[in-house]
Design a protein around this motif. Sequence first.
Motif, PDB file in Angstrom:
ATOM      1  N   GLU A  60       0.741  -1.213   0.015  1.00 37.27           N
ATOM      2  CA  GLU A  60      -0.024  -0.041  -0.166  1.00 37.27           C
ATOM      3  C   GLU A  60       0.788   1.224  -0.033  1.00 37.27           C
ATOM      4  N   ARG A  61       2.172   1.048  -0.009  1.00 36.96           N
ATOM      5  CA  ARG A  61       3.152   2.077   0.054  1.00 36.96           C
ATOM      6  C   ARG A  61       2.994   3.060   1.470  1.00 36.96           C
ATOM      7  N   SER A  62       2.444   2.324   2.569  1.00 35.78           N
ATOM      8  CA  SER A  62       2.338   2.982   3.671  1.00 35.78           C
ATOM      9  C   SER A  62       3.570   3.141   4.620  1.00 35.78           C
ATOM     10  N   GLU A  63       3.846   4.425   4.867  1.00 37.83           N
ATOM     11  CA  GLU A  63       5.076   4.841   5.729  1.00 37.83           C
ATOM     12  C   GLU A  63       4.837   3.785   6.941  1.00 37.83           C
ATOM     13  N   SER A  64       3.792   3.414   7.443  1.00 36.26           N
ATOM     14  CA  SER A  64       3.761   2.899   8.600  1.00 36.26           C
ATOM     15  C   SER A  64       4.180   1.389   8.554  1.00 36.26           C
ATOM     16  N   ALA A  65       4.616   1.007   7.180  1.00 32.23           N
ATOM     17  CA  ALA A  65       5.379  -0.193   7.079  1.00 32.23           C
ATOM     18  C   ALA A  65       6.663  -0.413   7.712  1.00 32.23           C
ATOM     19  N   ILE A  66       7.427   0.901   7.553  1.00 29.58           N
ATOM     20  CA  ILE A  66       8.787   0.827   8.187  1.00 29.58           C
ATOM     21  C   ILE A  66       8.598   1.002   9.664  1.00 29.58           C
ATOM     22  N   ALA A  67       7.806   1.782  10.385  1.00 33.10           N
ATOM     23  CA  ALA A  67       7.517   1.730  11.773  1.00 33.10           C
ATOM     24  C   ALA A  67       7.304   0.363  12.116  1.00 33.10           C
ATOM     25  N   GLU A  68       6.371  -0.583  11.578  1.00 30.49           N
ATOM     26  CA  GLU A  68       6.064  -1.812  11.962  1.00 30.49           C
ATOM     27  C   GLU A  68       7.161  -2.462  11.829  1.00 30.49           C
ATOM     28  N   THR A  69       7.814  -2.548  10.840  1.00 30.94           N
ATOM     29  CA  THR A  69       9.098  -3.514  10.588  1.00 30.94           C
ATOM     30  C   THR A  69      10.069  -3.124  11.496  1.00 30.94           C
ATOM     31  N   ALA A  70      10.405  -1.880  11.697  1.00 34.49           N
ATOM     32  CA  ALA A  70      11.282  -1.330  12.821  1.00 34.49           C
ATOM     33  C   ALA A  70      10.857  -2.091  14.251  1.00 34.49           C
ATOM     34  N   THR A  71       9.633  -2.008  14.536  1.00 36.70           N
ATOM     35  CA  THR A  71       9.185  -2.401  15.874  1.00 36.70           C
ATOM     36  C   THR A  71       9.403  -3.847  15.926  1.00 36.70           C
ATOM     37  N   LYS A  72       9.292  -4.773  14.960  1.00 31.55           N
ATOM     38  CA  LYS A  72       9.141  -5.970  14.861  1.00 31.55           C
ATOM     39  C   LYS A  72      10.380  -6.585  14.848  1.00 31.55           C
TER      40      LYS A  72
END
Length: 140
Positions: A60-72
């Motif tokens: 979806e090209r959502s910037e939250s993908a990076i945040a979720e990846t970083a968290t996990k």
Amino acid sequence: MAKYSLSADELLLIYLTFLARDEENHSEYFAKWFNNGGSNQLRDLFNSLKDKNIIQLFFERSESAIAETATKYGKLCHTIAYNILYNEEDSEECVNDTYMKAWEVIPPQIPEKLAAFLGKITRNLAISKYRHNSSKKRGG
């Protein structure tokens, strides 16, 4: 036995799964299943579901993908990079570059195992950084 922290939504999903099986004595059946390896199956299932959600965010090209990846996976990626580089700043740079590389390649690629996918990117970036740093020390 290891204890896992499950959210209320996860527990509800598990319970509804067992209700759908139309078994007598749901709680007894659930407890037996959970103690005989079901907890590992659940952990794997929820990790897989979380990974699919993260991959969907990338699509979806959502910037939250990076945040979720970083968290996990931030700690995993940092550990891989640090064990190659033994330098905190270079390791952080590799981890950030890992997120950028994942952002570039996930659409169109769909990784089966996100942890392995990110770990491989991190490892390759850290090795490249290590070689670059080593050649500078040799005067190259």
